[in-house]
Write a protein that holds these residues in place. Structure first.
Motif, mmCIF file in Angstrom:
data_model
loop_
_atom_site.group_PDB
_atom_site.id
_atom_site.type_symbol
_atom_site.label_atom_id
_atom_site.label_comp_id
_atom_site.label_asym_id
_atom_site.label_seq_id
_atom_site.Cartn_x
_atom_site.Cartn_y
_atom_site.Cartn_z
ATOM 1 N N ALA A 183 0.806 -1.231 0.000
ATOM 2 C CA ALA A 183 0.000 0.000 0.000
ATOM 3 C C ALA A 183 0.835 1.276 0.000
ATOM 4 N N PRO A 184 2.006 1.327 0.655
ATOM 5 C CA PRO A 184 2.792 2.575 0.593
ATOM 6 C C PRO A 184 3.149 2.989 -0.829
ATOM 7 N N LEU A 185 3.080 2.085 -1.794
ATOM 8 C CA LEU A 185 3.449 2.409 -3.166
ATOM 9 C C LEU A 185 2.408 3.286 -3.858
ATOM 10 N N LYS A 186 1.248 3.511 -3.219
ATOM 11 C CA LYS A 186 0.288 4.445 -3.806
ATOM 12 C C LYS A 186 0.567 5.881 -3.378
ATOM 13 N N PHE A 187 1.427 6.048 -2.378
ATOM 14 C CA PHE A 187 1.790 7.353 -1.846
ATOM 15 C C PHE A 187 0.525 8.106 -1.423
ATOM 16 N N ILE A 197 -10.768 0.501 -4.782
ATOM 17 C CA ILE A 197 -9.421 0.636 -5.359
ATOM 18 C C ILE A 197 -9.040 2.086 -5.556
ATOM 19 N N GLY A 198 -9.922 2.873 -6.106
ATOM 20 C CA GLY A 198 -9.583 4.268 -6.380
ATOM 21 C C GLY A 198 -10.781 5.154 -6.267
ATOM 22 N N THR A 199 -10.825 6.158 -7.124
ATOM 23 C CA THR A 199 -11.887 7.150 -7.040
ATOM 24 C C THR A 199 -13.009 6.885 -8.027
ATOM 25 N N ASN A 200 -12.849 5.951 -8.930
ATOM 26 C CA ASN A 200 -13.881 5.693 -9.926
ATOM 27 C C ASN A 200 -14.922 4.729 -9.381
ATOM 28 N N ASP A 201 -16.186 4.994 -9.661
ATOM 29 C CA ASP A 201 -17.248 4.181 -9.090
ATOM 30 C C ASP A 201 -17.345 2.794 -9.722
ATOM 31 N N VAL A 202 -16.661 2.564 -10.826
ATOM 32 C CA VAL A 202 -16.684 1.263 -11.483
ATOM 33 C C VAL A 202 -15.536 0.378 -11.020
ATOM 34 N N HIS A 203 -14.467 0.973 -10.569
ATOM 35 C CA HIS A 203 -13.260 0.209 -10.254
ATOM 36 C C HIS A 203 -13.361 -0.348 -8.835
ATOM 37 N N ARG A 251 -6.205 -2.960 -18.545
ATOM 38 C CA ARG A 251 -5.855 -3.104 -17.128
ATOM 39 C C ARG A 251 -6.504 -4.350 -16.537
ATOM 40 N N PHE A 252 -7.704 -4.659 -16.982
ATOM 41 C CA PHE A 252 -8.353 -5.896 -16.533
ATOM 42 C C PHE A 252 -7.486 -7.096 -16.894
ATOM 43 N N ALA A 253 -7.011 -7.118 -18.149
ATOM 44 C CA ALA A 253 -6.164 -8.233 -18.594
ATOM 45 C C ALA A 253 -4.856 -8.273 -17.799
ATOM 46 N N PHE A 254 -4.323 -7.100 -17.480
ATOM 47 C CA PHE A 254 -3.095 -7.032 -16.691
ATOM 48 C C PHE A 254 -3.310 -7.632 -15.302
ATOM 49 N N PHE A 255 -4.438 -7.290 -14.676
ATOM 50 C CA PHE A 255 -4.738 -7.826 -13.351
ATOM 51 C C PHE A 255 -4.916 -9.344 -13.414
ATOM 52 N N GLN A 256 -5.530 -9.809 -14.483
ATOM 53 C CA GLN A 256 -5.656 -11.255 -14.654
ATOM 54 C C GLN A 256 -4.279 -11.924 -14.635
ATOM 55 N N PHE A 307 -1.167 -1.974 -7.515
ATOM 56 C CA PHE A 307 -0.566 -1.782 -8.826
ATOM 57 C C PHE A 307 -1.594 -1.456 -9.904
ATOM 58 N N LEU A 308 -2.878 -1.464 -9.539
ATOM 59 C CA LEU A 308 -3.928 -1.089 -10.474
ATOM 60 C C LEU A 308 -4.196 0.411 -10.453
ATOM 61 N N ILE A 309 -3.793 1.078 -9.386
ATOM 62 C CA ILE A 309 -4.077 2.508 -9.246
ATOM 63 C C ILE A 309 -3.280 3.295 -10.272
#
Length: 643
Positions: free
Chosen positions: A196-200, A222-228, A250-255, A310-312
């Motif tokens: 988590a510290p990597l999100k600063f 995860i972030g500020t978007n209501d879909v994520h 990004r979805f494919a990356f998370f997979q 790492f998705l942020i």
């Protein structure tokens, strides 16, 4: 994907922070008006209020000083920016209190009314009635104000917060858990908190967990978007992860990040919801993890939690990387940054692409031309490795509290080393000389062992030699082309390019010798005796020795400089003179070979080919001598002996 109650703790926390900021903004408006009315009065210092509200906005601190009145209207630079912040934080503060599936009530109506009112404020002017409607804190004549709405929302938030548990487990908001659930929440948060510290200072990663019948539910904002959003359900030893993302790459990356944990994906689909992501399509999918035992389950939960950060801002980082590497290599950079648990947020925070552009500009005259991409100069593989190293370096520096300026300096030094390693002229020269040595060795060995007379078992030995020689000669040609490209960019490469072009004549001659041997082996050795074989073999061995001395002189020349000692200089000169002596020996050996050939060979084709082979070997020694003289000029130039 989950239940609204899972989101409430994180929403309430965000809403209370928004309350602090809204009150600060309204105070700034009041102070600005007071200063505009009495510009000679003392201006209050709002630094403490800004710090308390966790607002880093110098423009907001300076706003009251820039305020003025004109005909009773407040003129306020940056008013548009302030109004935008008021609207954003009002929505954040109201979110946990407004349930979309319930009929609109008075609170709904008031929030929407003030969002509409804020939307009408344009430019830098604010009249007195507008200011009062925003900042008035007294309830008179039933008139509403933005300040009164904020007060009422705050009261409602406090009541709502009292209806849910305030317990936290390692930062996760939890309630209604069973005893066995706690260890699982701890495992998930162990992974989350490790990275988590990597999100600063980026928002996100708020986690909520609760028991829903037979399932433990864990949701991460995860972030500020209501879909994520990510929801984890644990039932028995099975984990089911539901994930939605507005960016399909990004979805494919998370997979790919979850492959090591045994994720089995299903139900991938594109969805559209008018209330989410401004009506744009987003991707939704479900992954299943079947765990062997409790220990494996906790390990998997920890792994899932550790990957979320790492998705942020992943898509922003990917787009920035495309300025330096292609799409596939950009994703590989981000994937390797995950493996190293360095991430990309530090690089973005330190300047992102501007960090690299500044390094490219500072690395040295001629290294990069306008429009050059990083991978065209370093090559795709080296550019990818450089970007990974920069991301890792930025992460270590910022996590360690180092200034951004240090990251910029380190990036410049790192790129300078990479460019030097990639564009080292002596590396190209030595690699080219290596191919020449391989050619000379192969030709010499072939003549020593008389492979031209060997009966073919499958492919002819001389045909195989000719094929290898051709492949080596082509690789040597590519090195010459690289040197020409570098010389177009950097004038200092001109003598090295010239030397490589001369050296390429050596490779051409030796490859031609291998080809002639394949022709001779095809039935053109009539009349050859032992003297012919030995004379040609001695000629080839002398060329090989000259090639070895050339390789040695290159290795010494690379280390020569103005500070070189006498031993190095003497060793270089000795190797250079050995090349000269070998060339003179080859002249004599050519004459001896011609005498031996003419003494016994009567067949016209055999005579011609044997003579051509001897001439070609001697030509290789001549080319070695020419390249040796050119190398002396380069070496003397490096030491300053030419001046």
């Amino acid at each position: 994907m989950g239940q609204r109650s899972l989101l409430l703790p994180g929403w309430i926390k965000a809403a209370l922070s928004a309350n602090d900021r809204l009150k600060l903004y309204l105070s700034v408006l009041q102070v600005a008006f007071a200063h505009a009315e009495h510009p000679d009065g003392e201006l209050p210092d709002l630094t403490a209020e800004l710090v308390a509200a966790h607002v880093d906005a110098p423009w907001l601190r300076d706003m009251p000083a820039s305020a003025s009145l004109m005909d009773g209207t407040l003129l306020l630079p940056d008013l548009t920016r302030l109004v935008q912040r008021l609207a954003e934080d009002l929505e954040t503060m109201a979110r946990p209190l407004l349930q979309p599936d319930e009929p609109a009530n008075a609170l709904h109506a008031r929030v929407q009314h003030w969002l509409d009112e804020l939307g009408t404020l344009r430019g830098e002017r604010l009249d007195r009635p507008q200011l009062q409607s925003l900042t008035r804190g007294q309830r008179t004549n039933g008139d509403d104000s933005l300040h009164l709405l904020v007060m009422d929302l705050h009261h409602a938030l406090n009541q709502l917060a009292g209806t849910i548990s305030s317990e936290e487990i390692d930062g996760a908001h939890v309630w209604q858990l069973q005893p066995d659930d706690r260890a699982r929440v701890v495992a998930f948060m162990r992974g989350l908190n490790r990275t988590a510290p990597l999100k600063f200072d980026h928002p996100g990663l708020d986690t909520a967990a609760t028991r829903d019948g037979e399932r433990l539910l864990v949701q991460n904002d995860i972030g500020t978007n209501d879909v994520h959003v990510l929801v984890v359900q644990i039932e028995g030893l099975t984990i089911t992860l539901s994930y939605s993302d507005l960016h399909r790459p990004r979805f494919a990356f998370f997979q790919s990040l979850l492959v090591p944990y045994g994720a089995k994906w299903s139900d991938l689909q594109s969805k559209v919801n008018a209330a989410l992501n401004e009506g744009d399509a987003y991707t939704f999918g479900v992954a299943r993890f079947d765990c062997a035992d409790e220990r494996a389950l906790e390990t998997t939960l920890e792994g899932i939690g550790s990957r979320i950060v790492f998705l942020i801002d992943w898509n922003r980082a990917r787009k920035r990387l495309l300025s330096f590497v292609d799409k596939d290599h950009a994703i590989e950079v981000l994937r390797e940054a995950v493996r190293l648990e360095a991430g990309h947020m530090a690089w973005l925070k330190a300047g992102g692409e501007e960090l690299i552009y500044a390094a490219m500009q500072a690395v040295g005259q001629g290294a990069f031309r306008i429009g050059d991409r990083l991978d065209t100069v370093l090559g795709a593989t080296d550019a990818q490795a450089f970007m990974v190293e920069v991301l890792q370096m930025a992460s270590h520096a910022l996590l360690g509290g180092q200034p951004v300026a240090l990251v910029a300096d380190q990036t410049r030094l790192l790129l300078a080393r990479r460019v030097h390693q990639h564009s080292s002229a002596f590396e190209l020269l030595e690699e080219h000389a290596g191919y020449c040595h391989a050619l000379a060795q192969a030709v010499s060995d072939g003549l020593t062992h008389d492979i031209m007379s060997a009966p073919p078992a499958g492919e002819s030995p001389t045909q195989a030699l000719a094929a290898r020689a051709k492949a080596w000669e082509r690789r040597a040609d590519h090195l010459v082309m690289r040197a020409r490209e570098q010389a177009q960019r950097q004038p200092r490469w001109q003598p090295f390019k010239h030397l490589l072009e001369l050296s390429d004549d050596i490779a051409d001659a030796l490859e031609d010798a291998a080809f002639l041997m394949s022709l001779i082996a095809d039935g053109h050795q009539q009349g050859w005796d032992r003297n012919v074989h030995e004379s040609l073999s001695r000629l080839a061995q002398t060329v090989l020795m000259a090639t070895q001395e050339h390789v040695k002189s290159l290795a010494i020349a690379r280390c020569l400089g103005s500070a070189s000692d006498t031993i190095d200089s003497d060793a270089f000169l000795a190797a250079s003179w050995n090349v000269l002596r070998s060339e003179r020996q080859c002249d004599e050996l050519l004459r001896a070979a011609r005498r031996a050939i003419l003494a016994v060979v009567r067949d016209a084709a055999a005579l011609m080919l044997a003579n051509d082979l001897a001439n070609t070997l001697e030509l290789a020694s001549d080319r070695l001598l020419v390249a040796g003289y050119a190398l002396r000029d380069v070496a003397f130039g490096e030491t300053g002996a030419n001046t």
